[in-house]
Enzyme design. Structure first.
Site, PDB file in Angstrom:
ATOM      1  N   LYS A  73       0.770  -1.222  -0.118  1.00  0.00           N
ATOM      2  CA  LYS A  73      -0.069  -0.093   0.108  1.00  0.00           C
ATOM      3  C   LYS A  73       0.919   1.365  -0.059  1.00  0.00           C
ATOM      4  O   LYS A  73       0.447   2.245  -0.473  1.00  0.00           O
ATOM      5  CB  LYS A  73      -1.087  -0.072   1.185  1.00  0.00           C
ATOM      6  CG  LYS A  73      -2.084  -1.127   1.039  1.00  0.00           C
ATOM      7  CD  LYS A  73      -3.316  -0.784   2.376  1.00  0.00           C
ATOM      8  CE  LYS A  73      -4.108  -1.926   1.950  1.00  0.00           C
ATOM      9  NZ  LYS A  73      -5.310  -1.856   2.973  1.00  0.00           N
ATOM     10  N   ASP A 109      -9.960   2.788   1.674  1.00  0.00           N
ATOM     11  CA  ASP A 109     -10.394   2.116   3.078  1.00  0.00           C
ATOM     12  C   ASP A 109     -10.729   2.948   3.952  1.00  0.00           C
ATOM     13  O   ASP A 109     -11.724   2.669   4.943  1.00  0.00           O
ATOM     14  CB  ASP A 109      -8.776   1.890   3.536  1.00  0.00           C
ATOM     15  CG  ASP A 109      -8.216   0.375   3.060  1.00  0.00           C
ATOM     16  OD1 ASP A 109      -8.971  -0.321   2.641  1.00  0.00           O
ATOM     17  OD2 ASP A 109      -6.960   0.373   2.866  1.00  0.00           O
TER      18      ASP A 109
END
Ligand code: NAP
Length: 275
Positions: A73, A109
């Site tokens: 990420k 997210d």
């Protein structure tokens, strides 16, 4: 519908990746909208050392969308032409869209945290306690403070919590002070404590949970963690980790296909994988 040479490829990458439920989630969405001839979603294990080569492949194969999970990420950001402002603030990307060879990174997210909570209660003015200060905590801290909540972080390594509160405001504590969490309105577990196979573990003693609190555990294997079971017994409102996974996927679906996601079909596909 059949796959053709025009079908666009989306994929989730990670190491490991076999456990990922993103293919089931996205493919169910394509099917429900009747666009499963236009898009297909697969998974690919990509190690950290192969990430650079993989990103060349994304361009040469014109892969449409990349969902990334641990450990990519942060490291993947160096390969992108553009990163949207929210992902920059969070410092991580979980979604990449390929627009004619230009790769742009996003973070969905944080929406996976905020939207399920806002279906139950407003965040504005609430005290939100995060247990944990890892990758997922950054998105959660951004999201809840953006919506006007006061942030508290409880983490095993207090310095990591402090790093987050320096950026987003709020207070940071070690786990030795977790009793203070009794005063929080909303508690979110962003640690890996309670994750299968350690299903008997919980990051929070049951006696600190009360009926007027909302307890959100972002772990989704098992579907109902020990923390959520304890919270139910205490009369608290609970949010399952599947809701975060679903919501971050819904936002990705919109970015990859430019269609609104068929939420009910995608939730059902996800819940089917839990049985
Ligand atoms: P991460 O960056 O590795 O962070 C893990 C966190 O858990 C750290 O704060 C760590 O504390 C804490 N921790 C680990 N073991 C602990 C223990 N035994 N006692 C106390 N604290 C402990 O992981 P992440 O990416 O943030 O992910 C966290 C969890 O969220 C994972 O279980 C993941 O599966 C889940 N997740 C769910 C979704 C979803 O869509 N529902 C999305 C992302 C992640 P230290 O800082 O002290 O090491």
């Amino acid at each position: 519908m059949s796959i053709t040479a025009k079908t666009k490829i989306c994929m989730v990458i990670g190491d490991p990746v076999n456990h990922s439920l993103s293919p089931q989630l996205h493919n169910a969405g394509y099917k429900a909208l009747g666009i499963d001839n236009e898009y297909i979603f697969v998974g690919c294990r990509v190690t950290s050392e192969n990430l650079s080569d993989f990103m060349k492949g994304v361009r040469t194969m014109n892969i449409r969308g990349i969902s990334c999970t641990i450990p990519h990420k942060i490291s993947i950001m160096q390969y992108l032409e553009e990163i949207d402002d929210t992902a920059k603030k969070i410092g991580a990307v979980n979604t990449i869209v390929n627009e004619s060879g230009k790769l742009k990174g996003y973070n969905t997210d944080w929406e996976g945290i905020v939207i399920p909570i806002e279906k139950i209660t407003s965040l504005d003015g609430k005290t939100v306690a995060l247990i944990g200060a890892g990758g997922a905590a950054h998105g959660a801290a951004f999201g809840v403070t953006q919506k006007g909540a006061k942030l508290q972080i409880y983490n095993r390594t207090p310095e990591k919590g402090l790093e987050i509160t320096r950026q987003f405001g709020g207070e940071s504590f070690g786990l030795d002070e977790i009793e203070k969490i009794k005063n929080a309105d909303i508690i979110i577990n962003v640690t890996s404590v309670g994750l299968s196979p350690n299903e008997n573990e919980t990051p929070l003693p049951k006696e600190y949970i009360s009926a007027n609190q909302v307890i959100f555990d972002i772990i989704y294997t098992p579907y109902e963690t020990r923390l959520l079971k304890d919270a139910k017994e205490q009369g608290a409102t609970i949010i399952h980790g599947t809701e975060m996974f679903l919501q971050q996927g819904i936002e990705q679906f919109k970015l990859y296909t430019e269609h609104d996601a068929p939420v009910d079909a995608m939730r059902q596909a996800l819940l089917n994988t839990m049985n």
